[in-house]
Every structure is written in structure tokens, then in C-alpha cells.
Design a protein around this motif. Structure first.
Motif, PDB file in Angstrom:
ATOM      1  N   LYS A 114       0.815  -1.218   0.000  1.00 20.26           N
ATOM      2  CA  LYS A 114       0.000   0.000   0.000  1.00 20.26           C
ATOM      3  C   LYS A 114       0.853   1.275   0.000  1.00 20.26           C
ATOM      4  O   LYS A 114       0.322   2.374   0.073  1.00 20.26           O
ATOM      5  CB  LYS A 114      -0.909   0.002   1.233  1.00 20.26           C
ATOM      6  CG  LYS A 114      -1.926  -1.131   1.223  1.00 20.26           C
ATOM      7  CD  LYS A 114      -2.816  -1.082   2.461  1.00 20.26           C
ATOM      8  CE  LYS A 114      -3.817  -2.229   2.451  1.00 20.26           C
ATOM      9  NZ  LYS A 114      -4.689  -2.209   3.656  1.00 20.26           N
ATOM     10  N   ILE A 115       2.169   1.074  -0.065  1.00 20.79           N
ATOM     11  CA  ILE A 115       3.081   2.220  -0.060  1.00 20.79           C
ATOM     12  C   ILE A 115       3.784   2.300  -1.408  1.00 20.79           C
ATOM     13  O   ILE A 115       4.258   1.294  -1.936  1.00 20.79           O
ATOM     14  CB  ILE A 115       4.130   2.083   1.064  1.00 20.79           C
ATOM     15  CG1 ILE A 115       3.439   1.980   2.427  1.00 20.79           C
ATOM     16  CG2 ILE A 115       5.103   3.271   1.059  1.00 20.79           C
ATOM     17  CD1 ILE A 115       4.391   1.707   3.566  1.00 20.79           C
ATOM     18  N   LEU A 116       3.869   3.495  -1.951  1.00 20.54           N
ATOM     19  CA  LEU A 116       4.555   3.718  -3.213  1.00 20.54           C
ATOM     20  C   LEU A 116       6.059   3.635  -2.980  1.00 20.54           C
ATOM     21  O   LEU A 116       6.608   4.371  -2.152  1.00 20.54           O
ATOM     22  CB  LEU A 116       4.191   5.086  -3.784  1.00 20.54           C
ATOM     23  CG  LEU A 116       4.642   5.402  -5.211  1.00 20.54           C
ATOM     24  CD1 LEU A 116       4.093   4.391  -6.201  1.00 20.54           C
ATOM     25  CD2 LEU A 116       4.210   6.806  -5.592  1.00 20.54           C
ATOM     26  N   THR A 117       6.747   2.717  -3.666  1.00 22.57           N
ATOM     27  CA  THR A 117       8.188   2.541  -3.491  1.00 22.57           C
ATOM     28  C   THR A 117       8.904   2.696  -4.825  1.00 22.57           C
ATOM     29  O   THR A 117       8.360   2.387  -5.876  1.00 22.57           O
ATOM     30  CB  THR A 117       8.523   1.151  -2.912  1.00 22.57           C
ATOM     31  OG1 THR A 117       8.052   0.135  -3.808  1.00 22.57           O
ATOM     32  CG2 THR A 117       7.880   0.963  -1.545  1.00 22.57           C
ATOM     33  N   ARG A 118      10.152   3.172  -4.749  1.00 19.33           N
ATOM     34  CA  ARG A 118      10.990   3.316  -5.936  1.00 19.33           C
ATOM     35  C   ARG A 118      12.416   2.913  -5.572  1.00 19.33           C
ATOM     36  O   ARG A 118      12.837   3.012  -4.425  1.00 19.33           O
ATOM     37  CB  ARG A 118      10.971   4.757  -6.451  1.00 19.33           C
ATOM     38  CG  ARG A 118       9.638   5.159  -7.064  1.00 19.33           C
ATOM     39  CD  ARG A 118       9.376   4.378  -8.364  1.00 19.33           C
ATOM     40  NE  ARG A 118       8.130   4.766  -9.020  1.00 19.33           N
ATOM     41  CZ  ARG A 118       6.956   4.202  -8.808  1.00 19.33           C
ATOM     42  NH1 ARG A 118       6.866   3.210  -7.893  1.00 19.33           N
ATOM     43  NH2 ARG A 118       5.885   4.593  -9.462  1.00 19.33           N
ATOM     44  N   ALA A 119      13.159   2.480  -6.578  1.00 22.61           N
ATOM     45  CA  ALA A 119      14.507   1.978  -6.345  1.00 22.61           C
ATOM     46  C   ALA A 119      15.488   3.076  -5.974  1.00 22.61           C
ATOM     47  O   ALA A 119      16.414   2.860  -5.196  1.00 22.61           O
ATOM     48  CB  ALA A 119      15.014   1.229  -7.577  1.00 22.61           C
ATOM     49  N   SER A 120      15.317   4.268  -6.522  1.00 20.90           N
ATOM     50  CA  SER A 120      16.279   5.345  -6.276  1.00 20.90           C
ATOM     51  C   SER A 120      15.564   6.646  -5.937  1.00 20.90           C
ATOM     52  O   SER A 120      14.367   6.804  -6.194  1.00 20.90           O
ATOM     53  CB  SER A 120      17.160   5.562  -7.513  1.00 20.90           C
ATOM     54  OG  SER A 120      16.385   6.087  -8.580  1.00 20.90           O
ATOM     55  N   LEU A 121      16.321   7.580  -5.382  1.00 20.57           N
ATOM     56  CA  LEU A 121      15.773   8.883  -5.045  1.00 20.57           C
ATOM     57  C   LEU A 121      15.349   9.623  -6.305  1.00 20.57           C
ATOM     58  O   LEU A 121      14.345  10.344  -6.298  1.00 20.57           O
ATOM     59  CB  LEU A 121      16.815   9.694  -4.271  1.00 20.57           C
ATOM     60  CG  LEU A 121      16.399  11.090  -3.803  1.00 20.57           C
ATOM     61  CD1 LEU A 121      15.157  11.022  -2.923  1.00 20.57           C
ATOM     62  CD2 LEU A 121      17.540  11.761  -3.054  1.00 20.57           C
ATOM     63  N   ALA A 122      16.114   9.446  -7.382  1.00 20.37           N
ATOM     64  CA  ALA A 122      15.772  10.099  -8.654  1.00 20.37           C
ATOM     65  C   ALA A 122      14.419   9.618  -9.160  1.00 20.37           C
ATOM     66  O   ALA A 122      13.579  10.416  -9.615  1.00 20.37           O
ATOM     67  CB  ALA A 122      16.859   9.836  -9.687  1.00 20.37           C
ATOM     68  N   ASP A 123      14.188   8.305  -9.086  1.00 20.56           N
ATOM     69  CA  ASP A 123      12.901   7.754  -9.516  1.00 20.56           C
ATOM     70  C   ASP A 123      11.769   8.265  -8.629  1.00 20.56           C
ATOM     71  O   ASP A 123      10.668   8.561  -9.109  1.00 20.56           O
ATOM     72  CB  ASP A 123      12.937   6.217  -9.454  1.00 20.56           C
ATOM     73  CG  ASP A 123      13.874   5.617 -10.490  1.00 20.56           C
ATOM     74  OD1 ASP A 123      14.172   6.313 -11.482  1.00 20.56           O
ATOM     75  OD2 ASP A 123      14.323   4.473 -10.284  1.00 20.56           O
ATOM     76  N   ALA A 124      12.053   8.364  -7.326  1.00 17.59           N
ATOM     77  CA  ALA A 124      11.039   8.850  -6.393  1.00 17.59           C
ATOM     78  C   ALA A 124      10.704  10.311  -6.665  1.00 17.59           C
ATOM     79  O   ALA A 124       9.534  10.712  -6.614  1.00 17.59           O
ATOM     80  CB  ALA A 124      11.537   8.685  -4.958  1.00 17.59           C
ATOM     81  N   LEU A 125      11.712  11.123  -6.986  1.00 16.59           N
ATOM     82  CA  LEU A 125      11.470  12.537  -7.296  1.00 16.59           C
ATOM     83  C   LEU A 125      10.649  12.669  -8.566  1.00 16.59           C
ATOM     84  O   LEU A 125       9.730  13.495  -8.640  1.00 16.59           O
ATOM     85  CB  LEU A 125      12.806  13.268  -7.447  1.00 16.59           C
ATOM     86  CG  LEU A 125      12.706  14.742  -7.848  1.00 16.59           C
ATOM     87  CD1 LEU A 125      11.872  15.527  -6.826  1.00 16.59           C
ATOM     88  CD2 LEU A 125      14.099  15.356  -7.976  1.00 16.59           C
ATOM     89  N   SER A 126      10.967  11.851  -9.558  1.00 17.82           N
ATOM     90  CA  SER A 126      10.195  11.877 -10.805  1.00 17.82           C
ATOM     91  C   SER A 126       8.727  11.552 -10.542  1.00 17.82           C
ATOM     92  O   SER A 126       7.821  12.208 -11.070  1.00 17.82           O
ATOM     93  CB  SER A 126      10.790  10.869 -11.791  1.00 17.82           C
ATOM     94  OG  SER A 126      10.028  10.813 -12.978  1.00 17.82           O
ATOM     95  N   GLU A 127       8.502  10.555  -9.699  1.00 17.46           N
ATOM     96  CA  GLU A 127       7.136  10.168  -9.357  1.00 17.46           C
ATOM     97  C   GLU A 127       6.443  11.277  -8.561  1.00 17.46           C
ATOM     98  O   GLU A 127       5.255  11.560  -8.767  1.00 17.46           O
ATOM     99  CB  GLU A 127       7.152   8.877  -8.529  1.00 17.46           C
ATOM    100  CG  GLU A 127       5.776   8.307  -8.226  1.00 17.46           C
ATOM    101  CD  GLU A 127       5.033   7.881  -9.492  1.00 17.46           C
ATOM    102  OE1 GLU A 127       3.785   7.990  -9.511  1.00 17.46           O
ATOM    103  OE2 GLU A 127       5.703   7.459 -10.467  1.00 17.46           O
ATOM    104  N   ALA A 128       7.187  11.921  -7.670  1.00 16.67           N
ATOM    105  CA  ALA A 128       6.624  12.993  -6.859  1.00 16.67           C
ATOM    106  C   ALA A 128       6.203  14.177  -7.724  1.00 16.67           C
ATOM    107  O   ALA A 128       5.163  14.800  -7.495  1.00 16.67           O
ATOM    108  CB  ALA A 128       7.653  13.446  -5.816  1.00 16.67           C
TER     109      ALA A 128
END
Length: 290
Positions: free
Chosen positions: A261-275
């Protein structure tokens, strides 16, 4: 017939009042002669401490409080001992040195009392009374020192935790918390408080928790992450966990920890893109504006 405690207290108090400056000077002199007792405190500060403690000691003796309770029950005397102990704690003195510094006052007081009487029985009773008083002051100073140092350590530990868990603004309405090291209960609380405060201040819509620097993720760590995520959601923001490396992903799967139920990404860059996508979503923006 023995000498009454009241008479002895009156005699000691009278001697202290008549020689207050001399007693204070002598106590300062005794401490200056032993560097371990003064703990780097200057002569002027030692004199201020001496004046305050001698004055409070005289006031305590003038009360009707039993001798055993004077130090702890007389507010002025108790405060003088506590202030001295906390000052020594902040200066880095040891608790033993702090207690010995207080006990060194015995010599100065007894010298004053001895000069006021030639009666052996009266002097013996005065010695016992002064010992009881200043032994209690020494014990209070020791306890206060220990409590004071523990408070200083707790405050410093919290400051270190806050420095090790900064909240960074990566994008408009996007915050990130890069975690490094073990995530325990105390640290989780600091992370949560700092992050929630930052979300409110920056009107953030997405918070990224980056665990790239977290060496291992076990059930306890996962539970701490879930608590933080839930708190962020209660603030009306989305949460993304980044830094899910293959070993950590494998460990999470083996432990049966549900992060579905939590959005996860492999890297901070991927997480920023998703954000950025989340903050640009017109549907989400409409909900936020409501």
C-alpha cells in the motif's frame, strides 16, 4: 546535661553571620588550591557561588526545619546547591569533584565555629551538625549533577538525531528525508516530528523517505516506516519510499512485510520523478484545493 540542637544551631548560625565573608573567602581558597574541585570555574564565579551558598546556609539554619531536612526542604539552600551542581555539570566536572567541592565548605565553616567557642562539648555538637548539613548538601549536589548530565546527554543526543535526519525541499511541494543508519523508535519519532512540521510549513504534497543509507530493514524498521507513512498521510500528503535495493527487497519479501500500500521506488531520482508527477496531477490538485 547535653547541649540542645536549637542552641547548637543558634551558635553555628551566629558564627556564620559574623564571619560570612571569611567563610566564603576560605571556601574559594580551598577550591583554588585543588584544580579538580574548581573544574575550570573562575575565581569570580567561585566567589558568587560561595556567597550564595553561605547566605542560604545561614537562612536555612534560622528556620524551624529539622537539620536532616534543611538542605532539601529550604528552597533557597536547595536552589543554591542545585545551581552550583548544574553549573559544574555543564563545565564538565565529575560528580565526585562536584560533591567534594561542596564538602570542602565544611572546613571553612568549622574553622569559623571553632573560633567562636572554647567549649569542647559545644564544638563537638557543632561539628556533628555541620557534618549532617553539608553531607546532605554533598549528596544533593551529586544527585543533581547526575540528573543534569543525563539531561545534557539526552538533549545532545536529540540534537544529533535532528542533524542526522534533515528534511530537504527537493521541488515545489516535494520534501525528502534521507535516512542513514539504523532506524529505531527514538529516531523514528524525531523523523516524524520534523517531517510533519516541514509538511505544514512548506505545504508539501509529497514526502520522500529515502532509505538508501539504511543498512538493513527488519520487521521493526518496517513498522517504523509504516508509522511515518501513516502520519504523513494524515497530514494530507502522499509518501514515497526510495532506496529499495535488491537485498532489502529480498529481505522484505522473506519477512512477509506488506508494503504493497506504499509507493516505493529503487532510487531517489525515480522517487522525485514520481513525486513531480503526483504534484502535477490535475485531479490531485483539485482535491488539494478543496
Amino acid at each position: 546535661m547535653g547541649i540542645s540542637e536549637t542552641a547548637v544551631r543558634r551558635r553555628v548560625g551566629k558564627a556564620l553571620r559574623a564571619n560570612a565573608d571569611t567563610v566564603a573567602d576560605r571556601w574559594v581558597e580551598l577550591q583554588l588550591a585543588q584544580d579538580e574541585l574548581r573544574a575550570g570555574i573562575g575565581e569570580r564565579e567561585l566567589r558568587e557561588e560561595a556567597d550564595a551558598l553561605v547566605t542560604a546556609l545561614i537562612a536555612g539554619l534560622d528556620t524551624a526545619l529539622p537539620v536532616a531536612q534543611v538542605v532539601n526542604a529550604h528552597e533557597e539552600l536547595r536552589r543554591a546547591v542545585i545551581d552550583l551542581s548544574l553549573r559544574r555539570a555543564r563545565g564538565g566536572a565529575t560528580p565526585t569533584a562536584t560533591s567534594l567541592a561542596v564538602l570542602a565548605l565544611k572546613e571553612a565553616v568549622l574553622e569559623s565555629v571553632q573560633g567562636a567557642s572554647d567549649d569542647a562539648a559545644e564544638l563537638f555538637a557543632a561539628v556533628l551538625l555541620v557534618n549532617r548539613l553539608l553531607d546532605a548538601a554533598g549528596a544533593l549536589s551529586f544527585d543533581t549533577y547526575v540528573e543534569g548530565r543525563e539531561e545534557i546527554i539526552r538533549r545532545q543526543s536529540r540534537q544529533l538525531l535532528e542533524l542526522s535526519t534533515p528534511v530537504v525541499r527537493l521541488w515545489r511541494h516535494v520534501l525528502a528525508v534521507p535516512l542513514i543508519g539504523t532506524l529505531d523508535t527514538a529516531r523514528t519519532q524525531v523523523v516524524m516530528e520534523n517531517l510533519l512540521q516541514a509538511i505544514q510549513e512548506h505545504e508539501a504534497q509529497v514526502a520522500i523517505i529515502d532509505i538508501t543509507g539504511v543498512p538493513t530493514v527488519d520487521t521493526a524498521v518496517a513498522q517504523h516506516l509504516m508509522q511515518t507513512v501513516n502520519a504523513v498521510r494524515l497530514m494530507g500528503a502522499d509518501c514515497v519510499i526510495s532506496g529499495i535495493r535488491p537485498p532489502i527487497a529480498q529481505t522484505i519479501a522473506q519477512l512477509g512485510i506488506d508494503l504493497s500500500k506504499i509507493l516505493t521506488r529503487a532510487s531517489l531520482a525515480d522517487a522525485l520523478s514520481e513525486a513531480i508527477k503526483l504534484t502535477s496531477d490535475p485531479v490531485r490538485q483539485a482535491v488539494v484545493r478543496r
